[in-house]
Design a protein around this motif. Structure first.
Motif, mmCIF file in Angstrom:
data_model
loop_
_atom_site.group_PDB
_atom_site.id
_atom_site.type_symbol
_atom_site.label_atom_id
_atom_site.label_comp_id
_atom_site.label_asym_id
_atom_site.label_seq_id
_atom_site.Cartn_x
_atom_site.Cartn_y
_atom_site.Cartn_z
ATOM 1 N N SER A 252 -43.694 28.256 69.321
ATOM 2 C CA SER A 252 -44.286 27.388 70.338
ATOM 3 C C SER A 252 -45.223 28.169 71.246
ATOM 4 O O SER A 252 -45.353 29.397 71.145
ATOM 5 C CB SER A 252 -43.180 26.769 71.191
ATOM 6 O OG SER A 252 -42.653 27.746 72.090
ATOM 7 N N TYR A 253 -45.854 27.433 72.147
ATOM 8 C CA TYR A 253 -46.562 28.075 73.241
ATOM 9 C C TYR A 253 -45.572 28.905 74.061
ATOM 10 O O TYR A 253 -44.370 28.620 74.097
ATOM 11 C CB TYR A 253 -47.153 27.032 74.188
ATOM 12 C CG TYR A 253 -48.547 26.579 73.858
ATOM 13 C CD1 TYR A 253 -49.605 27.476 73.823
ATOM 14 C CD2 TYR A 253 -48.807 25.230 73.633
ATOM 15 C CE1 TYR A 253 -50.894 27.043 73.549
ATOM 16 C CE2 TYR A 253 -50.100 24.794 73.357
ATOM 17 C CZ TYR A 253 -51.137 25.716 73.315
ATOM 18 O OH TYR A 253 -52.404 25.287 73.046
ATOM 19 N N SER A 288 -50.189 27.780 69.177
ATOM 20 C CA SER A 288 -51.424 27.995 69.937
ATOM 21 C C SER A 288 -52.622 28.201 69.020
ATOM 22 O O SER A 288 -53.754 27.885 69.393
ATOM 23 C CB SER A 288 -51.264 29.210 70.860
ATOM 24 O OG SER A 288 -50.934 30.372 70.110
ATOM 25 N N HIS A 308 -50.288 21.486 76.244
ATOM 26 C CA HIS A 308 -50.082 22.857 76.710
ATOM 27 C C HIS A 308 -49.031 22.811 77.820
ATOM 28 O O HIS A 308 -49.159 22.019 78.765
ATOM 29 C CB HIS A 308 -51.400 23.431 77.225
ATOM 30 C CG HIS A 308 -51.378 24.911 77.420
ATOM 31 N ND1 HIS A 308 -50.580 25.524 78.358
ATOM 32 C CD2 HIS A 308 -52.060 25.905 76.797
ATOM 33 C CE1 HIS A 308 -50.774 26.829 78.307
ATOM 34 N NE2 HIS A 308 -51.673 27.089 77.360
ATOM 35 N N THR A 373 -58.083 27.255 73.540
ATOM 36 C CA THR A 373 -57.237 26.749 74.622
ATOM 37 C C THR A 373 -57.988 25.707 75.443
ATOM 38 O O THR A 373 -57.447 24.648 75.780
ATOM 39 C CB THR A 373 -56.784 27.908 75.538
ATOM 40 O OG1 THR A 373 -56.026 28.840 74.770
ATOM 41 C CG2 THR A 373 -55.926 27.391 76.686
#
Length: 386
Positions: A252-253, A288, A308, A373
């Protein structure tokens, strides 16, 4: 030593709920070395360490055990069977290594279940009636402490399992987190990730240090999830271990708020599934890196999965501190990252906007210099309402 004083020493030790305290009281009572083992002959408390016992003890790095050589000697003389079959009876050990160092020993029982043994070095094999009574009193005290400790461990394990389940289902509260830290079954960090893999959780648990409170493991529908500090040494070892076995994992982030664990687990699982569908032999799949292509590929993941974590943390921070970081980021993106235009739209000085953007970078792990991002932040803000 009078027997009533023996009871007093043991009573005080039991009040401390410590095996070491009871063993130390027994050492004072007998005036000689005492050791306590569990029913697998793992040493729970002893006067000596493995380096000073002439190879009578051995260690696996975490636990100390009676040596294999000594266990074979016990079996040859039926000591293990005797301890189990003759509860609350003092047994003399004066053979083999013990011929010159006789010991008396007895089983530690709780409701007819053997919990371990307590052994005392004596001057001769002819122990006295007082020593017999004292040894049984020590065994009873140890039974109470060990049972209480194990009952407490089971209660804590149940609480820990419930906490992990609530965390990964999104039901945990700040109070749950506070209790987890207070009871030492979770150690907080600063930045977290969730790793998802199709390895069985038992394999992951065996490889991970189960006593490490910075790692939490959960399994659902054939996927094992690992919550860890992003800088954890054990996490790095587990990543390498999974890769060495040719298994994929999704990551994951990085996030700060532990209450986002459920959402981040879905990210890790989503990118793992995406990696499985691509047919590529790559082991590492980071959300990401693949969020944008997953969105473009229309993977049918709910839009919330792509969010995010910094956006959620921004929103929560703004609500708690009466700030406007989320609004600032939104306007800056809408104005195509033009600081002059964004500052004008918000009636801010450019320096104030620069300061806010630096705070967004530092507080919420949002890399505003990374194009992937930025595109994902913009798309996320378009499809999710704040």
């Amino acid at each position: 030593m009078q027997f009533d004083q023996t009871y007093r020493l043991l009573f005080e030790a039991v009040q401390m709920e410590s095996i070491d305290a009871v063993r130390e009281a027994a050492s004072r009572i007998f005036g000689s070395a005492v050791s306590v083992t569990d029913n697998s002959f793992r040493v729970l408390s002893a006067d000596a360490d493995p380096g000073s016992t002439d190879d009578m003890l051995e260690t696996d790095g975490k636990n100390t055990y009676v040596s294999g050589e000594l266990l074979n000697l016990f079996r040859e003389h039926d000591l293990i069977a005797s301890l189990t079959a003759r509860p609350h009876e003092t047994i003399v050990v004066d053979w083999g290594y013990f011929a010159d160092h006789p010991h008396i020993t007895t089983g530690i029982f709780w409701q007819d279940h053997i919990l371990g043994s307590v052994t005392v070095l004596v001057e001769s094999a002819d122990y006295t009636k007082e020593q017999d009574k004292a040894l049984q009193a020590c065994a009873n005290a140890l039974a109470l402490v060990i049972h209480t400790r194990e009952a407490g461990r089971k209660k804590l394990q149940t609480e820990r399992d419930n906490f992990i389940s609530r965390l990964f289902h999104g039901f945990a509260s700040p109070n749950d987190l506070a209790n987890a830290v207070k009871n030492h079954y979770f150690r907080p960090g600063s930045h977290y990730v969730v790793m998802a893999t199709e390895f069985a959780s038992s394999s992951i648990s065996e490889k991970a240090n189960e006593d490490d409170p910075s790692l939490l493991i959960y399994q659902k529908d054939g996927v094992s999830y690992l919550l860890a500090n992003s800088q954890s040494t054990n996490l790095k070892k587990l990543v390498d271990w999974v890769k060495d076995r040719g298994q994929r994992f999704g990551m994951s982030y990085t996030f700060n708020d532990l209450l986002l664990t459920s959402r981040m687990a879905k990210q890790a699982e989503a990118v793992l599934r995406y990696g499985n569908r691509t047919g590529q032999k790559k082991a590492e799949w980071y959300f990401s890196e693949h969020a944008l292509e997953m969105l473009i590929a229309n993977t049918s993941e709910p839009p919330a999965h792509f969010m995010h974590p910094g956006l959620i943390e921004l929103s929560q921070y703004d609500s708690a501190n009466n700030t406007e970081y989320l609004h600032t980021l939104k306007i800056w993106l809408q104005e195509k990252m033009d600081y002059t235009a964004a500052a004008g739209a918000m009636h801010l000085h450019r320096n104030s906007l620069y300061y806010r953007m630096q705070r967004i970078r530092d507080l919420f792990n949002i890399d505003i210099d990374d194009m992937n991002t930025l595109v994902q932040l913009y798309l996320t803000l378009c499809v999710n309402k704040f």
